[in-house]
Motif scaffolding. Structure first.
Motif: not given
Length: 129
Positions: A85, A87-88, A91-92
């Motif tokens: 993913n 998007d995830h 974010e990380a």
């Protein structure tokens, strides 16, 4: 006919070996398999694995010249990493201070992807599997 099996490794020369080792290990999640200091070259060499697969040889050398990588210089364009993913993953990375470009959609596959850079401005890509 030549039969290649797979990419064995990717060699990266870092301007600051310790900084790049932290980036690849602590931020991207590589593990350090082996590390050697080669006194005759005043050079470090670290073997990095991703999910148990040996992938990157990280080197240092004194006084390395900068390599032009943008805009679209000839040679290696970028390294791409597959993620579940995008998007995830973004974010990380952002939570650890890494700047990512806006997520885009590949017009040929419909898959999301984005780019970011390592400490020496080597372009890296996240591509959703």
């Amino acid at each position: 006919m030549l039969k290649l099996n797979k990419v064995h490794h990717i060699a990266i020369i870092a301007a600051d070996y310790q900084r790049s080792k932290r980036f690849y290990c602590d931020i991207l999640g590589f593990s350090l398999l082996e590390e050697h200091y080669r006194a005759e070259r005043d050079s470090w060499k670290g073997d990095l694995a991703l999910n148990g697969d040996y992938l990157i040889e990280l080197f240092s050398f004194p006084r390395v010249p900068r390599r032009v990588s943008r805009p679209e210089a000839a040679g290696l364009r970028h390294l791409a990493f597959s993620v579940d993913n995008v998007d995830h993953a973004v974010e990380a990375l952002v939570s650890k201070g890494v700047v990512c470009e806006p997520v885009r959609i590949d017009p040929l596959t419909g898959k999301p992807f984005t780019f970011f850079a390592d400490p020496d401005d080597l372009p890296l890509e996240l591509y959703e599997a």
